[in-house]
Design an enzyme around this catalytic site. Sequence first.
Site, PDB file in Angstrom:
ATOM      1  N   ALA B  13       0.811  -1.129  -0.051  1.00 41.54           N
ATOM      2  CA  ALA B  13      -0.218  -0.007   0.052  1.00 41.54           C
ATOM      3  C   ALA B  13       0.836   1.293   0.147  1.00 41.54           C
ATOM      4  CB  ALA B  13      -1.076  -0.133   1.008  1.00 41.54           C
ATOM      5  N   GLU B  34      10.034   3.304   6.555  1.00 48.11           N
ATOM      6  CA  GLU B  34       9.834   1.721   6.734  1.00 48.11           C
ATOM      7  C   GLU B  34      10.705   1.380   7.909  1.00 48.11           C
ATOM      8  OE1 GLU B  34       8.161  -1.005   5.852  1.00 48.11           O
ATOM      9  OE2 GLU B  34       9.520  -2.010   6.967  1.00 48.11           O
ATOM     10  N   CYS B  44       3.293 -13.036  -0.693  1.00 43.23           N
ATOM     11  CA  CYS B  44       2.614 -14.415  -1.158  1.00 43.23           C
ATOM     12  C   CYS B  44       3.622 -15.128  -1.801  1.00 43.23           C
ATOM     13  CB  CYS B  44       1.411 -13.869  -2.141  1.00 43.23           C
ATOM     14  SG  CYS B  44       0.334 -12.648  -1.511  1.00 43.23           S
ATOM     15  N   TYR B 436     -15.435 -20.245 -25.582  1.00 48.06           N
ATOM     16  CA  TYR B 436     -15.500 -21.781 -25.855  1.00 48.06           C
ATOM     17  C   TYR B 436     -14.530 -22.179 -27.001  1.00 48.06           C
ATOM     18  CZ  TYR B 436     -16.992 -26.098 -27.875  1.00 48.06           C
ATOM     19  OH  TYR B 436     -16.899 -27.446 -28.544  1.00 48.06           O
TER      20      TYR B 436
END
Lengths: 462, 462
Positions: B13, B34, B44, B436
């Site tokens: 963010a 930070e 992740c 499809y």
Amino acid sequence: MTDPFVVVGGDAAGMSGASKAKRDDPSRDVIVFERGEWVSYAACGMPYYVKGSVPELDDLVAVTPEEFREERDVDLRTNHEVVGVDTDAKSVTVARDGTTVEQRYGDLLIGTGASAIEPPFDGLDLEGVFTIHDMDEADAIERYVTERDPETAAVVGGGYVGVEMAEALDGRGIDVSMYEMLPRTLQPFGEETARTVEDHLRERGVDLHLETAVSDFAGDETVETIAYEDGDATATADADLVVVGVGVAPNVELAEDAGIELGPTGAIATDEYGRTFDASDGSVIESVYAAGDCAEVTNVVTGEPDHVPLALTANRAGRAIGSTVAGDPMRTGGTAGTAIVKAFDLGAARTGILDAERARSAGFEPVSVTIEAQTRPHYYPGATKLTVTLVADESTGRVLGASVVGKEGTKRIDTVATALSAELTVSELQNTDLAYAPPFSPVWDPILTAAKVLGGKLQTED
Amino acid sequence: MTDPFVVVGGDAAGMSGASKAKRDDPSRDVIVFERGEWVSYAACGMPYYVKGSVPELDDLVAVTPEEFREERDVDLRTNHEVVGVDTDAKSVTVARDGTTVEQRYGDLLIGTGASAIEPPFDGLDLEGVFTIHDMDEADAIERYVTERDPETAAVVGGGYVGVEMAEALDGRGIDVSMYEMLPRTLQPFGEETARTVEDHLRERGVDLHLETAVSDFAGDETVETIAYEDGDATATADADLVVVGVGVAPNVELAEDAGIELGPTGAIATDEYGRTFDASDGSVIESVYAAGDCAEVTNVVTGEPDHVPLALTANRAGRAIGSTVAGDPMRTGGTAGTAIVKAFDLGAARTGILDAERARSAGFEPVSVTIEAQTRPHYYPGATKLTVTLVADESTGRVLGASVVGKEGTKRIDTVATALSAELTVSELQNTDLAYAPPFSPVWDPILTAAKVLGGKLQTED
């Protein structure tokens, strides 16, 4: 007693309609007249039968005639051709073995399909020259390949059937040439996707001739060569096998002869429930429906009638009409013209309106971007490039269409197809919450990345 | 001169917000504080580093500190911890090396993230016991596996982090046990998907303990055993390595201490532009934003505040706030709670509201179906089963959520995620024109099949 629900044509639209009507209203007689032998088959699977990926032609049959008759209680009559419709008398004339009979109907569904266009080439009747639109032709090509062991094949037409057949014939060890009159293959997929596919076809050894008109085929009973324009001269090339796939035309003679209105595309005009119109006064013919490759449906982007002869549209419209006929009115659903095709190792997909001129004629001001993204994060094994083209209307931001091409992940086109149905804007699309985890996608799915970039462009042009 | 845009926290963010603001308004100073070393990393991806699929930890860094500083011109200060916010004075207190300084801000983005929950187990401080929520922990687990060569591992928690870590550790040749207090794994994915994943975990050798509370870990400096409830008794099992993944909690202390309002989920409340509220009177604090794992966003289905600590939500909200701060207001976008997880050979995905009780409390009457479909037509090589659960509101037909599980094709959840954003009904979803062709999908995509079946059920219950 109500007269039966009569269906003309035993493929996707017809059999979907017949099955649904019978299931929802078992007391009603449902009769299907099919002029050939085959019913309810997966035409889109035929190239993979030719390629050898599908062992038996019968594997392509979704539901057999026996299953329709015995399990679904549909009165299916193969080798019966409907040769006339009388919408005043509410009856059809059916030919079989040289005799004809009349059959009254309460409701009628015309699902006569489409036929492969046969261009006026000399030599079209030589052995080894095929179109591919029905099971008998797929069977004939496969047998020809097996029996004659052709070394060279010419595919005429660079649409999706041509591309699939090029892959199929290459898979059988045949040297494939492809001839396309237009400056690019896969016309409806947009320039960027077509170019990527063309590069890949060449990489895979297909001898690709764009902007090239074929003039004729020659040979002694069996095709041996193909002649085509090469600049101002005519060139010839060896072709032990020719497949012509230059498009299909809706089978509308029966409807036209019956005074049923055709629409602007040349296919049968229909309303949102699939009902047809009287050509003489434009009034709705309440009891006569049309669906599938012979009929128009509404394009969800333009709101105008469109002719998209694809399987899902046919199945869905047939099913909806079956429901309507059984007493529960259901809209046939629009089309976004969504299509996907495998070209050797690539997938290419498209939806909506990509062509700028078509967009403008529907009242839009198209703005488009093409981005390259990865199907997974850079660090995750197996990430491959996915190229996404996204088109939107400049003044409203509404998404108009998209095309994607890459080695995996091309079903992502469904996200945009869904956005088209819902008339989302680019900024709404950009805010959809798509799934992310490294094995499946980058944080920003390629569709979202395209929406971000297009959103920025729309803003700049404000 | 405007005071700088100050960002607290250098991950998804924060860095998205900083980068976007600087790009859109280069004249404005942008400072990011930070407290650690790592910025903008793919949390992740950590299980795949532990597994060995990702060679270097640095590979997970999307943009390096140097790139932020030099190419993006963001004043990034790592190892700087913001320890106080004064919203009246519009300044933050920053600690570094034992000293503190004040920094004024014009706009402030709080992106403090979330932390792994540490349950009160004895032995949590033994060597070999890890949580996994930041890069140092991923690094430590990988080194522990490489150096100590553990034979057995216990994964505590059956959420997606637990499932991914089970796969990762199994991939390193370790025998894995998993302990979950609830009756099922992957709680937010719904029962059908969870059961399929559980069967597969067992097939792949994971010793799965559901409805099992862990009591403690034991060992001499280094963990050796895990103790857990087994009926009325306590059982123990070998565990040379323990990974605790029982969820995360938003880091809200800084905001709470500054008098910023927390929402019903416990995360920082925000409005549609990501702005925070004054806890004393509920008024919007114009210049203070929050985004990412520490903040709430609006659930697109319920319209209520939700806390979904996932990467896309954080990136998108951060980016939108960057745009807003730079003078072009952009909404942070809602969440559908879309998630996808790989569990060995399976993919599992979910979106929207699956839990019946949660749906009811949001005013819906949930009706759901679970169907099994194939990812391709039966005749096409490689077709595999895909199980789809689809939930809709009975009275309006509006789609509320979905879950899918199978060996391929689980990104199809995006179709439903898009439908949720657009508030489509089941019958509208059923009429979307999805792609499809035999190599990619059956004629009726599994999502459409689920919509057809659910549509029928809704109708019957009319």
